[in-house]
Design a protein around this motif. Structure first.
Motif, PDB file in Angstrom:
ATOM      1  N   GLN A 142      26.299  50.807 108.680  1.00 33.51           N
ATOM      2  CA  GLN A 142      26.099  52.119 108.062  1.00 33.51           C
ATOM      3  C   GLN A 142      25.415  52.026 106.709  1.00 33.51           C
ATOM      4  OE1 GLN A 142      28.917  50.525 107.997  1.00 33.51           O
ATOM      5  NE2 GLN A 142      29.578  50.560 105.863  1.00 33.51           N
ATOM      6  N   GLY A 143      25.296  50.810 106.123  1.00 27.53           N
ATOM      7  CA  GLY A 143      24.742  50.747 104.774  1.00 27.53           C
ATOM      8  C   GLY A 143      23.949  49.504 104.474  1.00 27.53           C
ATOM      9  N   GLY A 144      23.696  48.682 105.500  1.00 28.23           N
ATOM     10  CA  GLY A 144      22.917  47.473 105.256  1.00 28.23           C
ATOM     11  C   GLY A 144      23.565  46.587 104.211  1.00 28.23           C
ATOM     12  N   ALA A 145      22.793  46.221 103.182  1.00 26.08           N
ATOM     13  CA  ALA A 145      23.274  45.308 102.153  1.00 26.08           C
ATOM     14  C   ALA A 145      23.832  46.024 100.930  1.00 26.08           C
ATOM     15  CB  ALA A 145      22.129  44.381 101.724  1.00 26.08           C
ATOM     16  N   ASP A 146      23.986  47.348 101.005  1.00 32.13           N
ATOM     17  CA  ASP A 146      24.495  48.108  99.863  1.00 32.13           C
ATOM     18  C   ASP A 146      26.025  48.018  99.817  1.00 32.13           C
ATOM     19  OD1 ASP A 146      25.161  49.849  97.871  1.00 32.13           O
ATOM     20  OD2 ASP A 146      24.306  51.644  98.814  1.00 32.13           O
ATOM     21  N   PRO A 147      26.586  47.233  98.913  1.00 33.86           N
ATOM     22  CA  PRO A 147      28.043  47.046  98.889  1.00 33.86           C
ATOM     23  C   PRO A 147      28.804  48.299  98.500  1.00 33.86           C
ATOM     24  CG  PRO A 147      27.039  46.040  96.953  1.00 33.86           C
ATOM     25  CD  PRO A 147      25.905  46.474  97.844  1.00 33.86           C
ATOM     26  N   VAL A 181      33.338  35.996 105.767  1.00 33.23           N
ATOM     27  CA  VAL A 181      33.347  37.460 105.866  1.00 33.23           C
ATOM     28  C   VAL A 181      33.671  38.071 104.510  1.00 33.23           C
ATOM     29  CG1 VAL A 181      34.337  39.447 107.051  1.00 33.23           C
ATOM     30  CG2 VAL A 181      34.150  37.254 108.250  1.00 33.23           C
ATOM     31  N   ILE A 182      32.835  39.024 104.074  1.00 26.00           N
ATOM     32  CA  ILE A 182      33.111  39.783 102.854  1.00 26.00           C
ATOM     33  C   ILE A 182      33.725  41.122 103.264  1.00 26.00           C
ATOM     34  CG2 ILE A 182      32.060  41.035 100.940  1.00 26.00           C
ATOM     35  CD1 ILE A 182      30.174  38.813 100.506  1.00 26.00           C
ATOM     36  N   GLU A 193      34.115  44.080  91.712  1.00 19.48           N
ATOM     37  CA  GLU A 193      35.446  43.506  91.878  1.00 19.48           C
ATOM     38  C   GLU A 193      36.165  44.084  93.108  1.00 19.48           C
ATOM     39  OE1 GLU A 193      37.523  44.189  88.230  1.00 19.48           O
ATOM     40  OE2 GLU A 193      35.830  43.533  87.001  1.00 19.48           O
ATOM     41  N   ARG A 194      35.411  44.741  93.942  1.00 14.24           N
ATOM     42  CA  ARG A 194      35.995  45.469  95.068  1.00 14.24           C
ATOM     43  C   ARG A 194      36.184  44.593  96.303  1.00 14.24           C
ATOM     44  NH1 ARG A 194      32.697  50.788  95.978  1.00 14.24           N
ATOM     45  NH2 ARG A 194      33.267  50.931  93.772  1.00 14.24           N
ATOM     46  N   MET A 195      35.326  43.568  96.465  1.00 12.75           N
ATOM     47  CA  MET A 195      35.291  42.767  97.679  1.00 12.75           C
ATOM     48  C   MET A 195      35.868  41.371  97.477  1.00 12.75           C
ATOM     49  SD  MET A 195      33.270  45.335  98.586  1.00 12.75           S
ATOM     50  CE  MET A 195      31.756  45.214  97.666  1.00 12.75           C
ATOM     51  N   SER A 196      36.347  40.803  98.574  1.00 13.23           N
ATOM     52  CA  SER A 196      36.796  39.417  98.587  1.00 13.23           C
ATOM     53  C   SER A 196      36.151  38.724  99.785  1.00 13.23           C
ATOM     54  CB  SER A 196      38.318  39.332  98.679  1.00 13.23           C
ATOM     55  OG  SER A 196      38.943  40.035  97.609  1.00 13.23           O
ATOM     56  N   GLY A 248      34.622  38.336  95.642  1.00 16.21           N
ATOM     57  CA  GLY A 248      33.652  38.114  96.717  1.00 16.21           C
ATOM     58  C   GLY A 248      32.225  37.988  96.227  1.00 16.21           C
ATOM     59  N   PHE A 249      31.851  38.845  95.260  1.00 17.86           N
ATOM     60  CA  PHE A 249      30.493  38.769  94.707  1.00 17.86           C
ATOM     61  C   PHE A 249      30.276  37.445  93.987  1.00 17.86           C
ATOM     62  CE2 PHE A 249      29.768  43.600  94.401  1.00 17.86           C
ATOM     63  CZ  PHE A 249      29.124  43.594  95.622  1.00 17.86           C
TER      64      PHE A 249
END
Length: 434
Positions: A142-147, A181-182, A193-196, A248-249
């Motif tokens: 739904q968003g490609g590479a846009d985190p 996996v992110i 700081e949202r992803m791991s 994650g980032f």
């Protein structure tokens, strides 16, 4: 002083690589041309042919040279690696033969830096030996590479993380022994700081490959190796998080390194092959009573290709030099950032232009699958999306340049001739006197 020269010992290694890639790796391209064949550990015939070649590379001390000494590699700087990747770029199989195939290269760095001892033993060792392959699962349908729009979540339940959501374009998932996996672990945190990141064994229940998507340049639309994956409450132990929660980032950045530079120099290598084909065709084919190379439009295609490719090659080498200088402490951190963006933006267009011109000079033969040019040209757009969309890098580059500029003072631009002339006359009021 910027210096791209090589010492005699290293030049001898480059010369050996050039002969080896032309004689052996390009031969593998012909013997095993199937989509994704170089990533399939179960392809017995290809692996049987591959292993002796990899042993020759290891005997030359040229295996997995992208790794630094802290990860067991030789510690070549980016300039040397760029020159090596220029040669490796001539062949689809060469990265696998030399132990430098993506995404395994970056994934190995992440495991080496953040994996547990057990994970390193189970995955990193075989990955570095070329016995298994891996997958990097980040972008979403739904968003490609846009985190900012990622929805794949990971929630802690007891002593496990539970991953749920979909991922798109997870390359080599069908062949992988593990996936990185992110996933979103704190949707309310700031974006960075949202992803791991998690290491997920490929045999974990709940991993569903919905489709293996083919791309332009592939022969078989039903046999691609870029997976659309659904994670159906996939459970992994708590120690399968790489880095800390919300990092994650940060972990992902550890895998980039000089990767974009390596892609760029491999593009130079592929374009060199296309240019060689163009030149050979120009002196071999006749039309309108003279060879193609005597026609001015063909000469223009050749000249434009030579100039554009040389400009791009020097840009990439300068960028590699800047990275080396930064890592040596002679330049400040981030000194190469803008140049890395320049390489990324220019890469796809240079590839399309040079390969496209070579295809045109070959006419109907060029567009046929009897030559590699049509496949290469069809696949060139992948370069515009790998390692992030080109448009995003173009925008980042422009913003970085704009930050360094102050608005003009007054009504007119700084270079406004009447204003500058008036100031010059204030300094030298008698300058125009006879």
């Amino acid at each position: 002083m910027i210096d791209f020269s090589t010492d005699p010992e290293f030049q001898a290694r480059l010369d050996w690589m050039d002969r080896f890639v032309r004689d052996e790796c390009e031969t593998m391209d012909l013997l095993f041309p199937e989509q994704g064949a170089q990533f399939d550990p179960s392809y017995a015939a290809a692996r049987r042919h591959l292993k002796p070649l990899q042993e020759q590379v290891k005997a030359q001390g040229l295996w997995a040279c992208h790794l630094g000494p802290h990860l067991g590699g030789p510690g070549y700087g980016q300039v040397k690696l760029a020159l090596m990747n220029e040669i490796i770029g001539r062949s689809t199989w060469a990265p696998t033969v030399f132990g430098t195939a993506a995404p395994d290269t970056g994934n190995a760095e992440i495991l080496a830096l953040f994996g547990t001892a057990e994970q390193k033993q189970k995955y990193l060792g075989p990955l570095m030996a070329g016995e298994i392959v891996s997958c990097f699962s980040m972008t979403e349908p739904q968003g490609g590479a846009d985190p900012d729009v990622f929805t794949c979540r990971a929630v802690q339940e007891g002593d496990e993380w539970v991953i749920e959501g979909e991922k798109w374009f997870s390359s080599n998932a069908r062949f992988a022994s593990f996936l990185l996996v992110i996933a979103v672990t704190d949707p309310d945190a700031p974006l960075t700081e949202r992803m791991s990141m998690f290491v997920v064994p490929a045999d974990t229940p709940g991993i569903e490959i919905l489709r293996n998507v083919a791309i332009a340049g592939d022969f078989d639309p039903e046999n691609g190796h870029h997976a659309h994956i659904r994670y159906n409450r996939v459970r992994v132990p708590l120690d399968h998080m790489l880095g800390g929660p919300g990092e994650g980032f940060k972990v992902a950045q550890a895998r980039l390194g000089g990767g974009r530079i390596h892609h760029a120099m491999r593009t130079v290598g592929m374009c060199n092959r296309a240019l060689d084909m163009m030149l050979e065709r120009a002196v071999s084919r006749r039309t309108k009573g003279k060879i193609l190379g005597d026609h001015q439009l063909v000469q223009a295609k050749i000249a434009d290709s030579v100039i554009e490719l040389e400009q791009f090659r020097l840009l990439v080498l300068k960028t590699a030099w800047l990275i080396d200088e930064t890592e040596a402490g002679r330049l400040k951190h981030g000194a190469a950032r803008k140049h890395i963006g320049m390489c990324k933006v220019a890469m796809a267009s240079v590839y399309a232009n040079v390969v496209g011109r070579a295809l045109e000079v070959h006419g109907s033969l060029g567009i046929s699958l009897d030559m590699p040019l049509a496949k290469w040209y069809g696949g060139n757009m992948a370069l515009a999306f790998a390692d992030g969309p080109t448009d995003a890098h173009r925008s980042q580059l422009a913003r970085a340049c704009l930050k360094q500029v102050r608005p003009a003072e007054g009504m007119f631009p700084t270079e406004h001739i009447p204003t500058r002339t008036a100031k010059a006359l204030e300094r030298y009021p008698n300058a125009r006197d006879a």
